[in-house]
Structures are given as structure tokens and as C-alpha cells.
Scaffold this motif. Structure first.
Motif: not given
Length: 340
Positions: A83-96
Motif C-alpha cells: 500500500e505504501t509503494v502504490k501510494a508513492i508511485a501514484a504520486s509520481g515519486k521514485h521508490i527504493l
């Protein structure tokens, strides 16, 4: 961006989270540590003040309101990763995203899908691939210095007793996930193949407090595997060993063997949990052993953003490790071989 630098937010102010936070605050030139997130407000505030982060928050959603942040480092408990990664990705931010990537393969698929749809980078935290010794060994394997790879044996044994929340396999996926995800990824990396069959046995030898309420919990595990390309693998994992942080790898080939870790030839090594002393200084923690690897991992994450390249460790790598974790837990509980 902030002051012309990539603004990073670290989600989770625990041990691993603080390693990443220190790196982005002090050792990755292209970045600025913009914020720390932790559900414990006191911990979030203390971490932000210590490292000079502009803000701190108690939820990732709060941090997402800051449009200046470019990338997030997710170091929260595994069950919250999807859920955390999905929310971050939906905002257009990169993720490690730290390992384990998620609890199930379906969760991994969802994370990969959302990141692809929003065209953001998703890197998984298998930092051993960035460790100098591991990379040197991989180059030796790739150059054929031991002939064809026959077998990869990898072990990780942690000195400390697991946190109480880890006792519930349904919530933590057990030591195979929390401790041995690195070994699983190492075995995939050195064989260049996927797990085909595996058989695992586990037992609780050091955590008596867990036996009554969590009879399925194991603090020791041995897993034997075959790979799609015919290679073999052995995984050996443990928690609460007391004597040291013990991580080793052997890659056996048709013409030789490569060892990664502390190998001292004919030396006789005494390892005692009572004294924590040996014939030479022992590695006390993964935080010491892989300090440089974490830094190289963090720098590689920023490089893939700046250069718009594929992360060195992808969401698919994370998914494949989760697949093996789940299959291993089935093998332990049902006492049978599992075919993937």
C-alpha cells in the motif's frame, strides 16, 4: 527538488532506515534528506533533527503532500509495503523498497504494475549485490574462473533474538523472509536461474517464549533447492545465534570454488555465545559488514533516477525472492518438496 538536489524521504526510522537516512543526508552528493517518516513521532522528530531533515511526519500520506520530494525509501514493516509503494508511485515519486518486497507474489505484481503505469523507478534493497566482495566473486564466476557453476551455498545467521512480532509467520513470513531473503537473491544471482524445486526444514531452538502461542515459528532453517538450469543450492539460516553476525557464500564450480565471507584456511576459530570472542574479531552486525554496500546501493538508486536507467535490482528480483520464501514456508509446514 530542493536547492537543485534530489529530495529524498525515508519512511521508517529504525536501524535500516537510519542507515539510508545518514547516507542521503551526508554521503550521496546529488541528494538532500527532505523528511523522515515514522509512526512514532518522537523517533521521527529525533531522526530529522539529528540529520538536518527539513520535516518529519507520522505517515507517508503526510509526506506525499510535499511536492518537492522526488524519491522515497520504504523501510517500514513488510506487511505495509504494497500500500505504501502504490501510494508513492501514484504520486509520481521514485521508490527504493527494502526487502522483503512484500508478503505475497500478488502484492509484488501490484507494486510492479503501479510503478510501471506511473513511470517511476522501483529498486529493491538487496544491498549484497553492491558489496565489493560479492561483486568481485560474481565477476570471477562470469569470467569462468571456476568453470561452470554447480552449487551455491549461502548462509545468514543473526546474533539477536527476533522481535516478538516476527513470531507470527502470517504477519512476518518468518526468518526466510526477514533474514534469508538476501540468501535467496544471492543464490538466484550467482546461478543466473530461478528456483525449480525446494525442500526446507525449520525448528525453534532458541525462542522458548514463542513455542506455545506460535508453534509454527522457526529460528533455524535449512533449505535445499534445484534450479531451472540444473544448478543446486543450499540455504542455511538462523536467528539468535549470539556469537556474531555470520554471512557466508560458497560458489562451487566444475573447476574450483569461490568463498565469500570470513575464510581463514587452517585457522581454528572459536565462536561462543557466552563470551562473544573468537581467535580474531568477529562481525557484530550486518550494519557493520554491509555499511559500504548500503551506500553504493543508495548511490545506484539516485543514479538510475538521474540517468533514467533500469535499477540494478528490480521489482522482479524482489518478487522472485518472495516466491521462494512462501514456497519454503509451505515446505516447512507441510513437510514436503515444493515445485515452483
Amino acid at each position: 527538488m530542493i536547492h537543485g538536489k534530489i529530495a529524498v524521504c525515508v519512511v521508517g526510522a529504525g536501524r535500516a532506515g537510519m542507515i539510508h537516512a545518514v547516507n542521503f543526508a551526508k554521503h550521496v552528493p546529488q541528494t538532500i534528506l527532505a523528511a523522515i517518516v515514522d509512526t512514532d513521532r518522537t523517533a521521527a522528530k529525533a531522526a530529522a533533527e539529528k540529520l538536518g531533515a527539513e520535516n518529519y511526519y507520522t505517515s507517508c500520506n503526510e509526506a506525499l503532500s510535499d511536492e518537492r520530494i522526488d524519491a522515497f525509501i520504504v523501510v517500514s514493516p513488510t506487511k505495509y509495503h504494497m500500500e505504501t509503494v502504490k501510494a508513492i508511485a501514484a504520486s509520481g515519486k521514485h521508490i527504493l523498497c527494502e526487502k522483503p518486497m512484500a508478503m505475497t507474489e500478488n502484492e509484488c505484481d501490484e507494486m510492479i504494475r503501479v510503478c510501471q503505469e506511473n513511470k517511476v523507478k522501483l529498486q529493491i534493497g538487496f544491498m549484497r549485490r553492491f558489496d565489493e566482495s560479492f561483486r568481485q566473486a560474481k565477476e570471477m564466476v562470469d569470467c569462468g574462473e571456476i568453470g561452470d557453476v554447480v552449487m551455491v551455498r549461502s548462509n545468514t545467521r543473526g546474533p539477536s533474538i527476533p522481535k516478538p512480532w516476527m513470531y507470527d509467520i502470517k504477519k512476518s513470513n518468518g526468518p526466510l523472509a526477514e533474514v534469508n531473503s538476501h540468501d535467496i537473491d544471492t543464490m538466484r544471482w550467482f546461478t543466473g536461474s530461478e528456483f525449480q524445486t525446494l525442500y526446507a526444514v525449520g525448528g525453534n531452538y532458541r525462542c522458548p517464549d514463542a513455542r506455545t502461542e506460535f508453534p509454527d515459528f522457526y529460528d533455524n532453517v535449512v533449505l535445499a533447492a534445484s534450479f531451472a538450469n540444473g544448478m543446486q543450492g543450499i540455504l542455511d539460516g538462523a536467528q539468535g545465534v549470539g556469537y556474531a553476525y555470520d554471512a557466508k557464500v560458497e560458489v562451487l564450480g566444475t573447476k574450483g570454488c569461490i568463498s565469500i565471507g570470513s575464510v581463514r584456511g587452517k585457522d581454528v576459530l572459536l565462536c561462543s555465545s557466552a563470551t562473544q570472542k573468537g581467535n580474531y574479531p568477529l562481525v557484530e552486525s550486518w550494519r557493520n559488514l554491509f555499511k559500504d554496500a548500503y551506500l553504493k546501493e543508495d548511490r545506484a538508486f539516485i543514479d538510475c533516477i538521474v540517468q533514467d536507467t533500469e535499477p540494478f535490482v528490480t521489482g522482479m528480483d524482489g518478487k522472485m525472492a518472495v516466491r521462494v520464501v512462501n514456497a519454503g514456508n509451505i515446505s516447512i509446514m507441510e513437510k514436503r518438496m515444493v515445485t515452483l
